[in-house]
Design an enzyme around this catalytic site. Structure first.
Site, PDB file in Angstrom:
ATOM      1  N   CYS A  21       0.327  -3.291  15.418  1.00  0.00           N
ATOM      2  CA  CYS A  21       0.376  -2.856  13.668  1.00  0.00           C
ATOM      3  C   CYS A  21      -0.076  -4.118  12.933  1.00  0.00           C
ATOM      4  O   CYS A  21       0.426  -5.330  13.180  1.00  0.00           O
ATOM      5  CB  CYS A  21       2.177  -2.624  13.547  1.00  0.00           C
ATOM      6  SG  CYS A  21       2.228  -2.863  11.727  1.00  0.00           S
TER       7      CYS A  21
ATOM      8  N   CYS B 206      -3.109   0.633   8.966  1.00  0.00           N
ATOM      9  CA  CYS B 206      -2.132   0.426   7.941  1.00  0.00           C
ATOM     10  C   CYS B 206      -1.823  -0.886   7.877  1.00  0.00           C
ATOM     11  O   CYS B 206      -1.520  -1.652   8.987  1.00  0.00           O
ATOM     12  CB  CYS B 206      -0.888   1.306   8.297  1.00  0.00           C
ATOM     13  SG  CYS B 206       0.427   1.395   7.072  1.00  0.00           S
TER      14      CYS B 206
ATOM     15  N   GLU C 123       0.857  -1.346  -0.127  1.00  0.00           N
ATOM     16  CA  GLU C 123      -0.044   0.017   0.059  1.00  0.00           C
ATOM     17  C   GLU C 123       0.720   1.247  -0.142  1.00  0.00           C
ATOM     18  O   GLU C 123       2.159   1.271   0.726  1.00  0.00           O
ATOM     19  CB  GLU C 123      -0.720  -0.070   1.402  1.00  0.00           C
ATOM     20  CG  GLU C 123      -1.722  -1.090   1.515  1.00  0.00           C
ATOM     21  CD  GLU C 123      -2.195  -0.939   3.019  1.00  0.00           C
ATOM     22  OE1 GLU C 123      -3.281  -2.172   3.191  1.00  0.00           O
ATOM     23  OE2 GLU C 123      -1.951  -0.413   3.608  1.00  0.00           O
TER      24      GLU C 123
ATOM     25  N   CYS D 177       5.438  -5.825  15.868  1.00  0.00           N
ATOM     26  CA  CYS D 177       5.033  -4.914  16.873  1.00  0.00           C
ATOM     27  C   CYS D 177       3.602  -5.027  17.166  1.00  0.00           C
ATOM     28  O   CYS D 177       2.858  -5.314  16.320  1.00  0.00           O
ATOM     29  CB  CYS D 177       5.216  -3.504  16.397  1.00  0.00           C
ATOM     30  SG  CYS D 177       6.897  -3.167  15.983  1.00  0.00           S
TER      31      CYS D 177
ATOM     32  N   CYS E  61       3.052   8.286   1.599  1.00  0.00           N
ATOM     33  CA  CYS E  61       3.754   7.395   2.701  1.00  0.00           C
ATOM     34  C   CYS E  61       3.926   6.069   1.792  1.00  0.00           C
ATOM     35  O   CYS E  61       2.775   5.437   1.003  1.00  0.00           O
ATOM     36  CB  CYS E  61       2.536   7.352   3.677  1.00  0.00           C
ATOM     37  SG  CYS E  61       3.232   5.908   4.790  1.00  0.00           S
TER      38      CYS E  61
ATOM     39  N   CYS F   4       6.210  -7.687   7.290  1.00  0.00           N
ATOM     40  CA  CYS F   4       7.101  -7.063   8.371  1.00  0.00           C
ATOM     41  C   CYS F   4       7.394  -8.145   9.245  1.00  0.00           C
ATOM     42  O   CYS F   4       6.668  -8.883   9.563  1.00  0.00           O
ATOM     43  CB  CYS F   4       6.646  -5.936   9.091  1.00  0.00           C
ATOM     44  SG  CYS F   4       8.061  -5.215   9.881  1.00  0.00           S
TER      45      CYS F   4
END
Ligand code: SF4
Length: 346
Positions: free
Chosen positions: A118, A329, A91, A115, A104, A111
């Protein structure tokens, strides 16, 4: 399979043309066509000889990819979904704001950093993006001509893919690329110290460090990276380098209700950052599926902000943008990934 030419730095283009036995000046012409004139095929490169175009076309492709879908917020923010070369999805968010228009960008598919707050972290890690795939989010953006700033804060930990990130920044800032000032670029990190030092040595872009808790044990609970690179070491390294004196350093701080929003946290945060020229960006948390975390209320955020200001810190509260399309996100691409997996299983 053809190699991707788009995303090569000026030096890499020189090596490519030498390998193909083409004149050295072809490298400058290629950079000019790809990054300044922004053409999408070798046939458009009219000052290259027919033979050069054929050689390039046989082994290389530009492979620019238009977004596959877009969601538009009531506030004008747009979230674009791009296909990566590995057929996954990433994205990029376009955020217009008065005279500014920020993009962004994502740097990885998923990832590794896990975290707790997230959505991208929950997706796991599917791979790094190449410099060309990072840059494609910029160049294939319908609003390219409006852009004033780029932030590397989308999916992935940028400094876990530091080579590609530095290459993309080089193209954006080089006179042979887009020719932007590095001051229009900000890269975020959770604090991977060796890669952070490389980034600081090899670029002049701004840095944003995701802090989120000033206490070791508490930060570990929400950010596993704390066990490898404690935030105190990250900050000490930045102080040692006197980075705040040379370029903008900001600390991102998402406000979690009952987790990191007490006076105790404000005091420790102020103590940690004492003597450093920096800014703290407080960020509202918008809950994601399957998380125990909740966002701090606006009045408590204001109290926290005032406590920090009273201690002489520069603090801003980041405006929430595109909330209606940003359930979180990484959510949009996660949905696409799940859809793909379900189709495969079917
Ligand atoms: Fe990765 Fe950044 Fe999400 Fe942490 S916050 S899991 S580093 S994308």
């Amino acid at each position: 399979m053809k190699t991707m030419l788009f995303g090569q730095t000026p030096d890499q283009l020189k090596e490519t043309v030498a390998k193909l036995g083409l004149p050295a000046f072809t490298a400058t012409q290629l950079g000019d066509w790809m990054y300044k004139k922004r053409v999408s095929g070798f046939t458009d490169m009219t000052n290259l000889s027919k033979q050069a175009r054929e050689k390039l076309d046989a082994a290389y492709e530009l492979d620019l990819k238009a977004p596959v879908s877009v969601q538009t917020s009531v506030d004008g923010t747009k979230k674009y979904l791009y296909a990566s070369q590995s057929d996954n999805f990433i994205e990029a968010a376009y955020i217009p704001d008065k005279e500014r228009a920020t993009l962004c960008v994502s740097t990885q598919v998923g990832c590794k950093m896990g975290c707790l707050f997230c959505m991208t972290g929950k997706q796991g890690f599917q791979g790094n993006l190449s410099a060309g795939e990072i840059l494609n989010q910029v160049q294939s953006l319908p609003e390219f001509d409006n852009l004033t700033n780029i932030v590397y804060m989308g999916m992935g930990e940028p400094l876990d893919n530091v080579d590609a990130v530095l290459e993309s920044i080089e193209i954006i800032t080089s006179e042979k690329g887009y020719g932007w000032s590095p001051r229009r670029i900000t890269v975020s990190t959770i604090g991977l110290i060796p890669a952070m030092n490389r980034f600081l040595d090899e670029s002049e872009a701004h840095l944003a460090v995701s802090l989120h808790s000033p206490f070791d044990e508490e930060r570990k609970e929400i950010m596993p990276i704390q066990s490898v690179y404690p935030i105190t070491e990250v900050i000490n390294e930045l102080k040692r380098r006197n980075i705040g004196g040379q370029r903008r350093v900001s600390f991102e701080y998402i406000m979690f209700k009952g987790v990191n929003d007490s006076p105790r946290h404000a005091n420790e945060l102020a103590r940690l950052l004492r003597g450093m020229k920096c800014r703290i960006n407080l960020i509202r948390f918008h809950p994601i599926p399957d998380t125990p975390l909740e966002g701090t209320s606006d009045d408590k955020i204001e109290i926290f902000q005032n406590m920090l200001k009273a201690k002489g810190l520069t603090v801003t509260l980041r405006a929430s943008r595109g909330q209606d399309i940003f359930a979180a996100c990484g959510l949009l691409s996660t949905k696409e990934l799940l859809k793909k997996q379900q189709e495969k299983d079917f």
